[in-house]
Design a protein around this motif. Structure first.
Motif, PDB file in Angstrom:
ATOM      1  N   ILE A 194       0.661  -1.055  -0.120  1.00 38.72           N
ATOM      2  CA  ILE A 194      -0.104  -0.111  -0.065  1.00 38.72           C
ATOM      3  C   ILE A 194       0.782   1.129   0.109  1.00 38.72           C
ATOM      4  N   SER A 195       0.732   1.994  -0.919  1.00 40.30           N
ATOM      5  CA  SER A 195       1.479   3.525  -0.805  1.00 40.30           C
ATOM      6  C   SER A 195       0.568   4.639  -1.688  1.00 40.30           C
ATOM      7  N   ALA A 196       0.895   5.713  -1.896  1.00 47.25           N
ATOM      8  CA  ALA A 196       0.377   6.734  -2.524  1.00 47.25           C
ATOM      9  C   ALA A 196       0.041   6.291  -4.046  1.00 47.25           C
ATOM     10  N   GLU A 197       0.864   5.492  -4.758  1.00 48.35           N
ATOM     11  CA  GLU A 197       0.838   5.060  -5.982  1.00 48.35           C
ATOM     12  C   GLU A 197       0.053   3.727  -6.063  1.00 48.35           C
ATOM     13  N   VAL A 198      -1.240   4.139  -5.826  1.00 50.62           N
ATOM     14  CA  VAL A 198      -2.116   3.030  -5.728  1.00 50.62           C
ATOM     15  C   VAL A 198      -2.352   2.386  -7.127  1.00 50.62           C
TER      16      VAL A 198
ATOM     17  N   LYS B 102      -4.809 -11.103   4.787  1.00 55.75           N
ATOM     18  CA  LYS B 102      -3.989 -10.267   3.801  1.00 55.75           C
ATOM     19  C   LYS B 102      -2.822  -9.913   4.655  1.00 55.75           C
ATOM     20  N   LEU B 103      -1.575  -9.629   4.010  1.00 55.48           N
ATOM     21  CA  LEU B 103      -0.340  -8.857   4.530  1.00 55.48           C
ATOM     22  C   LEU B 103      -0.459  -7.367   3.987  1.00 55.48           C
ATOM     23  N   PHE B 104      -0.610  -6.205   4.718  1.00 60.52           N
ATOM     24  CA  PHE B 104      -0.644  -4.937   4.355  1.00 60.52           C
ATOM     25  C   PHE B 104       0.482  -4.429   4.759  1.00 60.52           C
ATOM     26  N   VAL B 105       1.548  -3.892   3.803  1.00 54.27           N
ATOM     27  CA  VAL B 105       2.821  -3.480   4.020  1.00 54.27           C
ATOM     28  C   VAL B 105       2.712  -2.051   3.822  1.00 54.27           C
ATOM     29  N   PHE B 106       3.671  -1.506   4.766  1.00 54.45           N
ATOM     30  CA  PHE B 106       3.905   0.047   4.970  1.00 54.45           C
ATOM     31  C   PHE B 106       5.372   0.269   5.006  1.00 54.45           C
ATOM     32  N   GLY B 107       5.903   1.207   4.531  1.00 58.61           N
ATOM     33  CA  GLY B 107       7.401   1.696   4.803  1.00 58.61           C
ATOM     34  C   GLY B 107       8.181   2.019   3.634  1.00 58.61           C
ATOM     35  N   ASP B 108       9.536   1.400   3.590  1.00 59.63           N
ATOM     36  CA  ASP B 108      10.399   1.763   2.475  1.00 59.63           C
ATOM     37  C   ASP B 108      10.466   0.609   1.676  1.00 59.63           C
ATOM     38  N   SER B 109      11.535   0.731   0.851  1.00 55.64           N
ATOM     39  CA  SER B 109      11.745  -0.150  -0.538  1.00 55.64           C
ATOM     40  C   SER B 109      12.342  -1.500  -0.248  1.00 55.64           C
TER      41      SER B 109
ATOM     42  N   LEU C 277       5.875   7.692   5.593  1.00 51.13           N
ATOM     43  CA  LEU C 277       5.218   6.439   6.193  1.00 51.13           C
ATOM     44  C   LEU C 277       3.799   7.109   6.652  1.00 51.13           C
ATOM     45  N   THR C 278       3.878   8.263   7.095  1.00 49.02           N
ATOM     46  CA  THR C 278       2.418   9.156   7.341  1.00 49.02           C
ATOM     47  C   THR C 278       1.615   9.294   6.032  1.00 49.02           C
ATOM     48  N   VAL C 279       2.163   9.757   4.777  1.00 52.36           N
ATOM     49  CA  VAL C 279       1.314   9.784   3.575  1.00 52.36           C
ATOM     50  C   VAL C 279       0.986   8.489   3.112  1.00 52.36           C
ATOM     51  N   GLN C 280       1.746   7.479   3.442  1.00 50.46           N
ATOM     52  CA  GLN C 280       1.177   5.975   3.096  1.00 50.46           C
ATOM     53  C   GLN C 280       0.062   5.612   3.934  1.00 50.46           C
ATOM     54  N   ILE C 281       0.057   5.928   5.124  1.00 48.51           N
ATOM     55  CA  ILE C 281      -1.039   5.586   6.009  1.00 48.51           C
ATOM     56  C   ILE C 281      -2.289   6.366   5.755  1.00 48.51           C
ATOM     57  N   ASP C 282      -2.023   7.854   5.336  1.00 47.60           N
ATOM     58  CA  ASP C 282      -3.070   8.668   4.801  1.00 47.60           C
ATOM     59  C   ASP C 282      -3.712   7.989   3.438  1.00 47.60           C
TER      60      ASP C 282
END
Length: 320
Positions: A20-24, A41-48, A99-104
């Motif tokens: 999950i990121s801003a680039e849906v 499901k495994l939802f993933v946030f963070g870096d590359s 990370l904050t933007v991804q959660i948004d």
């Protein structure tokens, strides 16, 4: 090697992987369709380190990325399956959503009923971020004596983001401990790749100690173990030490601290070419046997070595 990685993914991800990121649209491209059934499901946030193709306009979509798997560039920062690193928690040298933007972005998907309450309650969330923030701090010649203050603000930001994710309904959240940043080639080059820079590994250890304390406090407040940690720090070190030990018996094994995709000059990334189309990087003889792909990211073999260490310790408890 592909079978090895498949076994890792079977162990880690008996789930549908959705980065999950801003680039849906990028997430749809690299992970297939979003589904709305009740499967785990495994939802993933963070870096590359955990991204599988969301950074659309990057060298991850240019050769030689993906040369080992799937055989062409598919958006992973490495030669194959990876958990690569480019976002970060605060704004870093890499221009990507933090990370904050991804959660948004994820919160918007929930409000759009893309995922249900049962999706969140039954699934696992993996958060991996932080290394980019420290390397940015170090490489931009910030006052090293201020790193303790920076560390506290960074860990607090991570903690607040973990709470946000829990408030969205997640009941099982795994946060990665910081890898030993002193072992990353962009740092260990100072020792000519002979050894990790242990002074900077102390930064990782300090970060992890603080994060572990915060996770413990959060679980006590909630009354159950919502938050768990994935020990990338010791897994990285153990894998590197194992390879170093094997090199003493077999000198043909590649130095684990040396990047396979080496840059010819400052200012270029692996995969970049100059205005004449000439490559500004060189590749090692056997990329499939390297540990680090470039200055920051493990290779497919590197990640396999790391997960073999995790497999023998905590993966079953965390993802079981």
């Amino acid at each position: 090697m592909v079978k090895q990685i498949q076994s890792i993914m079977a162990l880690l991800l008996l789930f549908i992987i959705l980065a999950i990121s801003a680039e849906v649209e990028g997430a749809k491209k690299s992970n297939g369709l979003y589904d709305n059934d009740n499967s785990v499901k495994l939802f993933v946030f963070g870096d590359s380190y955990v991204d599988t193709g969301n950074f659309l306009h990057s060298t991850a979509y240019k050769p030689p990325s993906g040369m080992t798997f799937p055989g062409y560039p598919d958006g992973r920062f490495g030669n194959g399956r990876v958990m690569t690193d480019y976002f970060g928690i605060f704004k870093t040298l890499v221009d990507g959503p933090n990370l904050t933007v991804q959660i948004d972005s994820f919160e918007k998907l929930i409000k759009q009923n893309m995922y249900s309450k049962s999706d969140m309650e039954s699934s696992i969330v993996l958060v991996n971020a932080g290394a980019n923030d420290y390397t940015t701090f170090i490489l931009k010649d910030k006052n090293i004596f201020e790193i303790a203050k920076f560390m506290k603000s960074l860990v607090n930001e991570v903690t607040m983001n973990l709470v946000r994710i829990h408030n969205l309904g997640a009941e099982k959240i795994v946060v990665s401990l910081l890898q030993p940043i002193g072992c990353l080639p962009t740092i260990s080059v100072a020792s000519l790749y002979i050894d990790c820079i242990h002074l900077l590994n102390l930064v990782s250890r300090g970060h992890n100690k603080m994060l572990l304390g915060n996770v413990e406090d959060l679980n006590k407040e909630i009354g159950k173990p919502i938050f768990r940690t994935l020990d990338l720090y010791n897994s990285f070190l153990s894998a590197i030490q194992t390879i170093k030990k094997n090199r003493k018996e077999n000198s043909t094994i590649m130095n684990p601290l040396e990047p396979c995709c080496a840059l010819e000059s400052v200012g270029y990334d692996c995969g970049k070419v100059d205005e004449k189309g000439e490559k500004k990087y060189t590749l090692c003889e056997k990329p499939e046997l390297s540990f680090f792909w470039d200055n920051a990211h493990p290779s497919q073999n590197g990640w396999y070595s790391i997960f073999k260490q995790l497999e023998s310790s905590s993966l079953g408890q965390i993802f079981g």
